[in-house]
Motif scaffolding. Structure first.
Motif, short mmCIF file in Angstrom:
data_model
loop_
_atom_site.label_atom_id
_atom_site.label_comp_id
_atom_site.label_asym_id
_atom_site.label_seq_id
_atom_site.Cartn_x
_atom_site.Cartn_y
_atom_site.Cartn_z
N ASP A 276 36.50 49.87 37.44
CA ASP A 276 35.89 50.97 38.19
C ASP A 276 34.48 50.62 38.68
OD1 ASP A 276 34.80 50.86 35.68
OD2 ASP A 276 34.68 53.02 35.40
N ASN A 277 34.10 49.34 38.62
CA ASN A 277 32.79 48.91 39.11
C ASN A 277 32.97 47.72 40.05
OD1 ASN A 277 30.51 50.41 37.43
ND2 ASN A 277 32.19 49.93 36.03
N ALA A 278 32.37 47.82 41.21
CA ALA A 278 32.47 46.74 42.20
C ALA A 278 31.49 45.63 41.85
CB ALA A 278 32.17 47.29 43.60
N PRO A 279 31.82 44.38 42.23
CA PRO A 279 30.89 43.27 41.96
C PRO A 279 29.64 43.37 42.83
CG PRO A 279 32.73 42.52 43.29
CD PRO A 279 33.05 43.94 42.91
N GLU A 280 28.59 42.71 42.39
CA GLU A 280 27.32 42.71 43.12
C GLU A 280 26.58 41.41 42.82
OE1 GLU A 280 25.02 45.37 39.72
OE2 GLU A 280 25.43 46.22 41.70
N ASP A 308 32.39 45.65 34.62
CA ASP A 308 33.67 45.70 33.92
C ASP A 308 33.89 44.42 33.14
OD1 ASP A 308 34.32 48.24 35.01
OD2 ASP A 308 34.85 47.25 36.89
N GLU A 309 34.83 44.49 32.16
CA GLU A 309 35.18 43.32 31.36
C GLU A 309 36.70 43.19 31.33
OE1 GLU A 309 33.44 43.54 27.53
OE2 GLU A 309 31.38 43.34 28.24
N PRO A 310 37.26 42.56 32.34
CA PRO A 310 38.73 42.38 32.34
C PRO A 310 39.16 41.45 31.22
CG PRO A 310 37.72 41.14 34.13
CD PRO A 310 36.63 41.98 33.52
N SER A 311 40.41 41.63 30.77
CA SER A 311 40.91 40.82 29.65
C SER A 311 40.99 39.34 30.00
CB SER A 311 42.30 41.34 29.24
OG SER A 311 43.20 41.32 30.36
N GLY A 367 40.26 42.49 39.75
CA GLY A 367 40.81 43.59 38.98
C GLY A 367 42.03 44.19 39.65
N SER A 368 42.65 45.12 38.93
CA SER A 368 43.84 45.78 39.47
C SER A 368 43.64 47.29 39.35
CB SER A 368 45.08 45.37 38.68
OG SER A 368 46.23 46.02 39.20
N PRO A 369 43.42 47.96 40.47
CA PRO A 369 43.26 47.40 41.82
C PRO A 369 41.88 46.75 41.96
CG PRO A 369 42.88 49.76 41.87
CD PRO A 369 43.28 49.44 40.46
N SER A 370 41.81 45.81 42.89
CA SER A 370 40.57 45.08 43.09
C SER A 370 39.54 45.96 43.81
CB SER A 370 40.82 43.82 43.91
OG SER A 370 41.33 44.15 45.19
N LEU A 371 38.28 45.69 43.52
CA LEU A 371 37.17 46.40 44.15
C LEU A 371 36.29 45.40 44.87
CD1 LEU A 371 36.15 48.94 41.36
CD2 LEU A 371 37.60 49.35 43.36
N SER A 372 35.62 45.87 45.90
CA SER A 372 34.78 44.99 46.71
C SER A 372 33.47 45.69 47.05
CB SER A 372 35.49 44.57 47.99
OG SER A 372 35.78 45.72 48.79
N SER A 373 32.50 44.89 47.48
CA SER A 373 31.22 45.43 47.90
C SER A 373 30.60 44.46 48.89
CB SER A 373 30.29 45.63 46.70
OG SER A 373 29.95 44.39 46.13
N THR A 374 29.69 44.99 49.70
CA THR A 374 28.96 44.19 50.67
C THR A 374 27.51 44.12 50.24
OG1 THR A 374 30.45 44.82 52.47
CG2 THR A 374 28.30 43.94 53.08
N ASN A 375 27.00 42.92 50.05
CA ASN A 375 25.62 42.70 49.63
C ASN A 375 24.90 41.91 50.71
OD1 ASN A 375 25.60 43.35 46.37
ND2 ASN A 375 27.59 42.60 47.10
N THR A 376 23.69 42.27 51.00
CA THR A 376 22.93 41.64 52.08
C THR A 376 21.96 40.62 51.51
OG1 THR A 376 23.10 43.64 53.41
CG2 THR A 376 21.40 42.05 54.03
N LEU A 377 22.03 39.42 52.04
CA LEU A 377 21.12 38.34 51.64
C LEU A 377 20.03 38.22 52.69
CD1 LEU A 377 20.63 36.00 49.61
CD2 LEU A 377 21.91 34.53 51.20
#
Length: 584
Positions: A276-280, A308-311, A367-377
């Motif tokens: 339930d948390n998108a990567p960053e 999150d901590e997937p198995s 993850g299932s379902p996978s989550l995504s995010s957009t980060n600006t560099l």
């Protein structure tokens, strides 16, 4: 016959006898020569006989049986009883050894010896339970520690007795079926879902019903509820594993008939993770690119994190967003190890054209379902040395005058700012400076507006002020009339003032100052203007208002105030239209 020669020294004899005695005997002995005839010499000596103890007495219990009552709540290692076998011997010959040789309490009780008193001490080894067993019987043996073989024929040097222990019933708190209840629940569970159940019972024979509750000191946020009758635990709020992965709560069980009896059970609730948390970005990157960078040069290596901590662990995928895919400045390479590299796509950058570039990067987790995010560099263009180390990244550096350093420019700006602050302070102080109240310092003129606060103060209210200063120092005031005379009697004896031509000057001065105060909202209260409002129901004078009279130019005639007596004379002088009025 012992013959002791003359003047011979008689030796001292000491003989030990095997007798059971604890005292020493002193005997006087005499020896004579010449066969005891008269004229012979004699000598005496003392013989000390010391009797020492031997272990010739076996231990004996004074009673054949003992009985003790103990509560079932007595803690482990507590002393239940003390017993002692009697032994006539002393010292080491009286030392005892105790042991439980028979009975149904072999595993529940143990006995040891008190070396100082030679008593047998019976203690508890396990918890007692009246409901399980109400009494125990022990057969205890006492024996000498060291027996003398010479006296074994006298009989056995040991003795036995019976000890009966009665367990008394005590009202005990409820007991949980398990000391710890481990439970698991997903962080996506809905409010009100069942997590698990706890169970407790009253161990007493009465078997009182039990009610459950949660110790809120262990659940301050009130994430969980429990059914008071069944012990079913449910969720009361939404759970978040990233906030708290494990909840350790205490459940209280109390007897319905005796609420003071409370048992405690412990529950460990583990929150299962969901994606339930998108990567960053793993950190705030400060990326720079040199003006002389070559195509394909790696300028930054990035990584990502996920709460999150997937198995199976994290697996991130990096790419540029659709809008940034076709840009001609930078590209991205996914290293397939949860990192990515940012590369240049063209030769050379110029700060004058663009000093900062913003590169949007798309990150997806596994993850299932996978989550995504957009980060600006954020990428800054910098001037670098021969080793590629950034020196200056500010585009403003190109417009600075030659020979003027950054420190000098800062010093100049600081000086300018200081001058501006000083100018502002001077202007502010001049604005706050007020013109003098009296234009002519040679004149001693005080402006006092008289305040009448009560119904009948009259001239008593004005004694603190010198109203004559408003007119002229040459104004001559007649003798005051008596204040204890009613207006009906004294109204004809009205005092008068001798006016002089200067009163016109003072009246114009007061009016000018009053107009200035009316139109200036920020003027300080040099003049205290008092409104004489409604005097009350039934008042003959009704409402007197000096402000209304002045501002509205009222034509009302207040000459009738002079008919009320000397107490209203001052008002008549100030607001009347007669010849005697100061302001007429």
């Amino acid at each position: 016959m012992l013959t002791i020669p003359h003047m011979a020294t008689v030796p001292e004899w000491s003989t030990a006898f095997c007798k059971d005695s604890r005292t020493s005997q002193w005997n006087q002995r005499q020896a004579k020569d010449m066969v005891g005839q008269n004229g012979g010499l004699s000598g005496t000596t003392s013989v000390t006989v010391t009797l020492t103890d031997v272990n010739d007495n076996p231990p004996r219990f004074p009673r054949r049986s003992y009985q003790y009552n103990v509560p079932e709540s007595l803690p482990v290692a507590s002393v239940v009883a003390r017993i002692k076998a009697a032994d006539a011997d002393i010292g080491a010959n009286a030392e005892m050894e105790y042991k439980i040789v028979d009975g149904d309490g072999l595993g529940i009780f143990k006995i040891s010896v008190d070396k100082d008193t030679q008593e047998g001490i019976i203690t508890i080894q396990k918890d007692l339970d009246f409901e399980a067993k109400t009494s125990y019987t022990l057969r205890i043996e006492a024996a000498n520690k060291d027996a003398d073989p010479r006296f074994l024929s006298l009989g056995p040097f040991s003795d036995t007795t019976t000890v009966k222990i009665i367990v008394e019933d005590v009202d005990e708190p409820p007991v949980f079926s398990s000391p710890l209840y481990p439970m698991e629940v997903s962080e996506a569970t809905q409010v009100g879902n069942i997590i698990g159940t706890v169970a407790a019972h009253d161990p007493d024979s009465s078997n009182s019903p039990v009610r459950y509750s949660i110790d809120r000191n262990t659940d301050l946020e009130r994430y969980f509820n429990i059914d008071a009758n069944s012990g079913v635990i449910t969720t009361a709020k939404s759970l978040d594993r990233e906030t708290n992965a494990i909840h350790n709560i205490t459940v209280l069980a109390m007897e319905s008939q005796n609420p003071s009896q409370v048992g405690r059970g412990y529950v460990a609730i583990t929150i299962l993770d969901i994606n339930d948390n998108a990567p960053e970005f793993a950190m705030e990157y400060e990326t720079t690119v040199c003006e002389n960078a070559q195509p394909g040069q790696v300028i930054q290596k990035i990584s990502a994190v996920d709460k999150d901590e997937p198995s199976n662990g994290h697996q991130f995928y990096f790419s540029l967003t659709t809008d940034a895919t076709n840009n001609h400045n930078f590209s991205l390479k996914d290293n397939k190890d949860n990192t990515a590299s940012i590369l240049t796509r063209r030769n050379g950058f110029r700060r004058q054209e663009q000093s900062v570039y913003y590169l949007p990067i798309f990150i997806v987790d596994s993850g299932s379902p996978s989550l995504s995010s957009t980060n600006t560099l954020t990428i800054r263009v910098c001037d670098c040395d021969a080793d590629g180390i950034a020196q200056t990244c500010n585009a403003e550096a190109y417009v600075l005058p030659a020979g003027l350093s950054t420190g000098a420019l800062i010093a100049i700006l600081a000086c300018v700012l200081t001058l501006l602050v000083l100018i502002l302070l001077i202007v502010t102080m001049r604005r706050r400076k007020k013109e003098p109240l009296i234009f002519d310092e040679e004149r001693d003129i005080r402006e006092n507006i008289v305040r009448y606060d009560d119904e009948g103060g009259g001239e008593e209210d004005t004694e603190a002020f010198d109203m004559a200063a408003l007119r002229n120092l040459n104004v001559i005031r007649d003798t005051k009339t008596r204040r204890d005379v009613t207006p009906e009697i004294q109204f004809l004896s009205r005092p008068t003032f001798k006016s002089i031509p200067d009163n016109v000057i003072f009246r114009e001065f007061i009016w000018e100052r009053l107009k200035e105060a009316d139109v200036d909202p920020c003027a300080p209260p040099y003049d205290s203007l008092q409104t004489y409002a409604f005097e009350g129901n039934g008042s003959v004078a009704e409402s007197l208002s000096s402000l209304d009279s002045i501002s509205s130019n009222s034509d009302q005639n207040y000459d009738y105030l002079s008919d009320w007596g000397p107490r209203f004379k001052r008002l008549a002088d100030m607001y009347g239209t007669g010849q005697e009025s100061l302001y007429s």
